[in-house]
Design an enzyme around this catalytic site. Structure first.
Site, PDB file in Angstrom:
ATOM      1  N   GLY A   1       0.857  -1.198   0.000  1.00  0.00           N
ATOM      2  CA  GLY A   1       0.000   0.000   0.000  1.00  0.00           C
ATOM      3  C   GLY A   1       0.882   1.233   0.000  1.00  0.00           C
ATOM      4  N   ALA A   2       0.952   1.894  -1.171  1.00  0.00           N
ATOM      5  CA  ALA A   2       1.857   3.044  -1.306  1.00  0.00           C
ATOM      6  C   ALA A   2       1.058   4.331  -1.507  1.00  0.00           C
ATOM      7  CB  ALA A   2       2.821   2.818  -2.466  1.00  0.00           C
ATOM      8  N   GLY A   3       0.025   4.506  -0.662  1.00  0.00           N
ATOM      9  CA  GLY A   3      -0.712   5.775  -0.668  1.00  0.00           C
ATOM     10  C   GLY A   3       0.025   6.776   0.201  1.00  0.00           C
TER      11      GLY A   3
ATOM     12  N   GLY B   1       1.959   4.819   3.203  1.00  0.00           N
ATOM     13  CA  GLY B   1       2.992   3.934   2.660  1.00  0.00           C
ATOM     14  C   GLY B   1       4.119   4.760   2.051  1.00  0.00           C
TER      15      GLY B   1
ATOM     16  N   ASN C   1      -5.628   2.612  10.926  1.00  0.00           N
ATOM     17  CA  ASN C   1      -6.662   3.141  11.825  1.00  0.00           C
ATOM     18  C   ASN C   1      -7.824   2.170  11.953  1.00  0.00           C
ATOM     19  OD1 ASN C   1      -5.502   5.584  12.461  1.00  0.00           O
ATOM     20  ND2 ASN C   1      -6.436   6.661  10.741  1.00  0.00           N
TER      21      ASN C   1
ATOM     22  N   ALA D   1      -0.458  11.788   6.652  1.00  0.00           N
ATOM     23  CA  ALA D   1      -0.035  11.927   5.252  1.00  0.00           C
ATOM     24  C   ALA D   1      -1.265  12.192   4.403  1.00  0.00           C
ATOM     25  CB  ALA D   1       0.635  10.637   4.779  1.00  0.00           C
TER      26      ALA D   1
ATOM     27  N   LYS E   1      -7.496   6.056  20.009  1.00  0.00           N
ATOM     28  CA  LYS E   1      -7.542   6.671  18.677  1.00  0.00           C
ATOM     29  C   LYS E   1      -8.896   6.400  18.016  1.00  0.00           C
ATOM     30  CE  LYS E   1      -4.694   7.730  14.695  1.00  0.00           C
ATOM     31  NZ  LYS E   1      -3.723   7.281  13.712  1.00  0.00           N
TER      32      LYS E   1
ATOM     33  N   ASN F   1     -14.433  11.349  12.167  1.00  0.00           N
ATOM     34  CA  ASN F   1     -14.460  10.902  10.766  1.00  0.00           C
ATOM     35  C   ASN F   1     -15.877  10.842  10.216  1.00  0.00           C
ATOM     36  OD1 ASN F   1     -11.916  10.149   9.292  1.00  0.00           O
ATOM     37  ND2 ASN F   1     -11.495   9.202  11.248  1.00  0.00           N
TER      38      ASN F   1
ATOM     39  N   SER G   1      -9.713  12.350   7.394  1.00  0.00           N
ATOM     40  CA  SER G   1      -9.395  11.616   6.149  1.00  0.00           C
ATOM     41  C   SER G   1     -10.640  10.987   5.520  1.00  0.00           C
ATOM     42  CB  SER G   1      -8.350  10.544   6.426  1.00  0.00           C
ATOM     43  OG  SER G   1      -8.848   9.641   7.387  1.00  0.00           O
TER      44      SER G   1
END
Ligand code: NAD
Length: 314
Positions: free
Chosen positions: A7-9, A12, A105, A131, A189, A197, A262
């Site tokens: 996961g390179a969002g 990541g 999360n 991020a 959290k 959210n 988010s």
């Protein structure tokens, strides 16, 4: 040590960039074609505390990577609903020696990870790093943070491996903390995520505006009470007043109150599906199992799903 990030969002990319910049051997695996293309062409180009930082880094599709790729450390940073498919697609990179670090999360990841990995391999935690993404290959990385983590395995080896991960995170500036009370911190959290959210997404407002609307406070307190009741029923000791005060810190306009959570960005801005089933939905699911009433969390989960459908989220 070979580190693979699944996961390179936003997150990541943050972890990938900070590990790679510090000279670590990192490979990214991702499922978003445009992101893979952008990172292959230009590396990760981050807005890093206002400065442009570029890092070249290997990235492959989750279903098309070198067959001999093996991870010593696998960090999972997909969205919650992508996690199981991503783990299944990348099973071959995990050996008996691989440690799997999950900082996502929400709650219930221990149950998902235990389907595929031994307790001795799993390290669970959460992170105060943040991020965002300005586009494919373009994370926006502001501020500071840290990582709390704990091994699920009970052996001395599992504890030592988790402490090695803490040392690795410290070395690259990601600030690791070995935390015995990890489930307390995860639920703490969740108190924030289960209120800010979903409500900011349904009501289309930021956290400070939500706090200014006095009528929201009863809703927020009921949601937090259910999270605390579920945590307590699971044996994780939590104090309701302390959690309500903690959530109230989000309303401060001088600090983080102007922020849109988010989930708002996923659904309202980007028309993407949300992680609601792993936050309020997971609280309701656990509540059902433990005989703890969770009507507010169940209702908010259904509202967010309705909004996802109305907006054609994918
Ligand atoms: P993300 O949405 O940025 O990335 C997750 C996956 O979705 C990646 O594989 C990414 O390539 C893909 N993706 C991103 N945008 C896409 C788009 N427009 N179209 C198609 N695919 C897209 O998620 P994230 O913010 O990195 O969060 C990962 C996990 O970490 C989540 O569980 C989240 O709750 C948690 N987390 C996030 C933050 C944060 O500040 N972002 C902080 C702490 C924990």
């Amino acid at each position: 040590m070979k580190i693979v990030i699944l996961g390179a969002g936003g997150m990541g990319s943050r972890f990938g960039l900070m590990l790679k910049k510090a000279g670590k051997d990192v490979t990214l695996l991702d499922g978003w074609d445009k992101n893979i293309e952008a990172i292959r062409e230009h590396g990760i180009r981050a807005n890093y505390n206002g400065e442009e930082v570029q890092v070249d880094i290997d990235i492959y599709p989750i279903d098309d990577f070198a067959p001999d790729l093996k991870a010593d450390l696998l960090i999972v940073f997909t969205k919650a609903m992508q996690l199981e498919d991503a783990i299944q697609a990348t099973r071959s990179i995990v050996t008996d020696q691989t440690k799997v670090l999950c900082l996502m999360n929400g709650i219930g990841y221990d149950d998902i990870l235990r389907k595929y990995f031994d307790d001795e391999q799993i390290v669970l935690g959460n992170t105060m790093w943040t991020a965002g993404l300005e586009g494919p290959g373009r994370p926006k990385l502001f501020g500071n943070g840290y990582v709390n983590l704990l091994n699920l395995g009970k052996s001395e080896e599992a504890a030592a491996a988790a402490k090695d991960i803490v040392a690795l995170l410290d070395e690259v500036g990601l600030n690791g903390v070995y935390e015995k009370e990890i489930f307390y911190l995860i639920y703490k959290k969740v108190c924030v995520n289960a209120t800010m959210n979903g409500l900011c997404t349904i009501l289309e407002c930021n956290m400070a505006d939500l706090g200014d609307a006095q009528a929201s406070h009863d809703l927020i307190n009921q949601l937090v009470k259910e999270v605390v009741d579920v945590a307590n029923a699971e044996g994780v000791e939590m104090d309701l007043d302390e959690m309500i005060e903690h959530v109230g810190e989000c309303f401060n306009r001088e600090t983080i109150g102007g922020h849109f959570p988010s989930m708002y960005q996923d659904l309202i801005t980007n028309k993407r599906l949300t992680e609601i089933d792993y936050i309020n939905g997971a609280v309701a699911k656990k509540g059902k199992k433990l005989n703890v009433p969770t009507p507010y969390n169940q209702f908010l989960t259904s509202l967010v799903h309705t909004k996802e459908q109305l907006l054609g989220a994918k």
